[in-house]
Design a protein around this motif. Structure first.
Motif, PDB file in Angstrom:
ATOM      1  N   GLY A 173      -3.779  -0.943  -8.750  1.00  0.00           N
ATOM      2  CA  GLY A 173      -4.096  -0.389  -7.437  1.00  0.00           C
ATOM      3  C   GLY A 173      -5.575  -0.125  -7.242  1.00  0.00           C
ATOM      4  O   GLY A 173      -6.322   0.093  -8.199  1.00  0.00           O
ATOM      5  N   THR A 174      -5.996  -0.156  -5.989  1.00  0.00           N
ATOM      6  CA  THR A 174      -7.371   0.162  -5.626  1.00  0.00           C
ATOM      7  C   THR A 174      -7.347   1.018  -4.360  1.00  0.00           C
ATOM      8  O   THR A 174      -6.603   0.730  -3.427  1.00  0.00           O
ATOM      9  N   GLN A 175      -8.144   2.064  -4.351  1.00  0.00           N
ATOM     10  CA  GLN A 175      -8.129   3.021  -3.254  1.00  0.00           C
ATOM     11  C   GLN A 175      -8.954   2.507  -2.080  1.00  0.00           C
ATOM     12  O   GLN A 175     -10.104   2.085  -2.253  1.00  0.00           O
ATOM     13  N   VAL A 176      -8.376   2.590  -0.894  1.00  0.00           N
ATOM     14  CA  VAL A 176      -9.081   2.302   0.348  1.00  0.00           C
ATOM     15  C   VAL A 176      -9.023   3.557   1.208  1.00  0.00           C
ATOM     16  O   VAL A 176      -7.945   4.076   1.485  1.00  0.00           O
ATOM     17  N   THR A 177     -10.188   4.047   1.595  1.00  0.00           N
ATOM     18  CA  THR A 177     -10.265   5.237   2.428  1.00  0.00           C
ATOM     19  C   THR A 177     -11.042   4.898   3.684  1.00  0.00           C
ATOM     20  O   THR A 177     -12.178   4.421   3.612  1.00  0.00           O
ATOM     21  N   ARG A 199       0.836  -1.198   0.000  1.00  0.00           N
ATOM     22  CA  ARG A 199       0.000   0.000   0.000  1.00  0.00           C
ATOM     23  C   ARG A 199       0.872   1.250   0.000  1.00  0.00           C
ATOM     24  O   ARG A 199       2.019   1.222   0.447  1.00  0.00           O
ATOM     25  N   GLN A 200       0.294   2.309  -0.512  1.00  0.00           N
ATOM     26  CA  GLN A 200       1.002   3.578  -0.556  1.00  0.00           C
ATOM     27  C   GLN A 200       0.051   4.697  -0.183  1.00  0.00           C
ATOM     28  O   GLN A 200      -0.938   4.933  -0.884  1.00  0.00           O
ATOM     29  N   ALA A 201       0.361   5.344   0.917  1.00  0.00           N
ATOM     30  CA  ALA A 201      -0.425   6.489   1.366  1.00  0.00           C
ATOM     31  C   ALA A 201       0.164   7.758   0.751  1.00  0.00           C
ATOM     32  O   ALA A 201       1.340   7.783   0.370  1.00  0.00           O
ATOM     33  N   PRO A 202      -0.626   8.817   0.664  1.00  0.00           N
ATOM     34  CA  PRO A 202      -0.122  10.073   0.074  1.00  0.00           C
ATOM     35  C   PRO A 202       1.123  10.561   0.795  1.00  0.00           C
ATOM     36  O   PRO A 202       1.168  10.627   2.024  1.00  0.00           O
ATOM     37  N   GLY A 203       2.151  10.870   0.007  1.00  0.00           N
ATOM     38  CA  GLY A 203       3.381  11.398   0.582  1.00  0.00           C
ATOM     39  C   GLY A 203       4.272  10.371   1.233  1.00  0.00           C
ATOM     40  O   GLY A 203       5.298  10.739   1.829  1.00  0.00           O
ATOM     41  N   ALA A 214      -5.009   4.258   1.936  1.00  0.00           N
ATOM     42  CA  ALA A 214      -3.919   4.174   0.966  1.00  0.00           C
ATOM     43  C   ALA A 214      -4.448   3.577  -0.331  1.00  0.00           C
ATOM     44  O   ALA A 214      -5.574   3.077  -0.379  1.00  0.00           O
ATOM     45  N   VAL A 215      -3.616   3.628  -1.353  1.00  0.00           N
ATOM     46  CA  VAL A 215      -3.863   2.831  -2.547  1.00  0.00           C
ATOM     47  C   VAL A 215      -3.208   1.472  -2.311  1.00  0.00           C
ATOM     48  O   VAL A 215      -2.028   1.402  -1.962  1.00  0.00           O
ATOM     49  N   TYR A 216      -3.977   0.427  -2.477  1.00  0.00           N
ATOM     50  CA  TYR A 216      -3.492  -0.930  -2.247  1.00  0.00           C
ATOM     51  C   TYR A 216      -3.167  -1.582  -3.589  1.00  0.00           C
ATOM     52  O   TYR A 216      -4.003  -1.591  -4.503  1.00  0.00           O
TER      53      TYR A 216
END
Length: 116
Positions: free
Chosen positions: A109-113, A38-42, A92-94
């Motif tokens: 990727g798929t967004q998880v909020t 996963r990758q979170a903003p920044g 994050a985007v997973y």
């Protein structure tokens, strides 16, 4: 070549659950392991969980998700990530990836909020 397509992301409240899916196609028979990052903003992309079919097979988890997330598979062509007790910091985007021979393939990727 292996193609990966993730699905199942979305918006969920803290404490809620989501299940992500990653479907593999192409040379899926050559896959020896699959995982979720996963990758979170920044932030840098980080490891979340993985499943390996080498030997007896094993699963691996990042400390931050142990006890809350579960990785499972369906005959090596679909991998799931069940996410429970979600926290805002899980936002994050997973991304799904697959190791096939010397290659590592990634999904889009798929967004998880996680937010109230």
């Amino acid at each position: 070549q292996v193609q990966l397509v993730e699905s199942g992301g979305g918006l969920v409240q803290p404490g809620g659950s989501l299940r992500l899916s990653c479907a593999a196609s192409g040379s899926a028979f050559s896959i020896s392991a699959m995982g979720w990052y996963r990758q979170a903003p920044g932030k840098q992309r980080e490891f979340v969980a993985a499943i390996s079919w080498i030997g007896q097979g094993s699963t691996y988890y990042a400390d931050s998700v142990k006890g809350r997330f579960t990785i499972s598979d369906n005959a090596r062509n679909t991998v799931y990530l069940q996410m429970n007790s979600l926290k805002p910091e899980d936002t994050a985007v997973y991304y799904c990836n697959a190791a096939a021979g010397p290659n590592v393939n990634w999904g889009q990727g798929t967004q998880v909020t996680v937010s109230s």
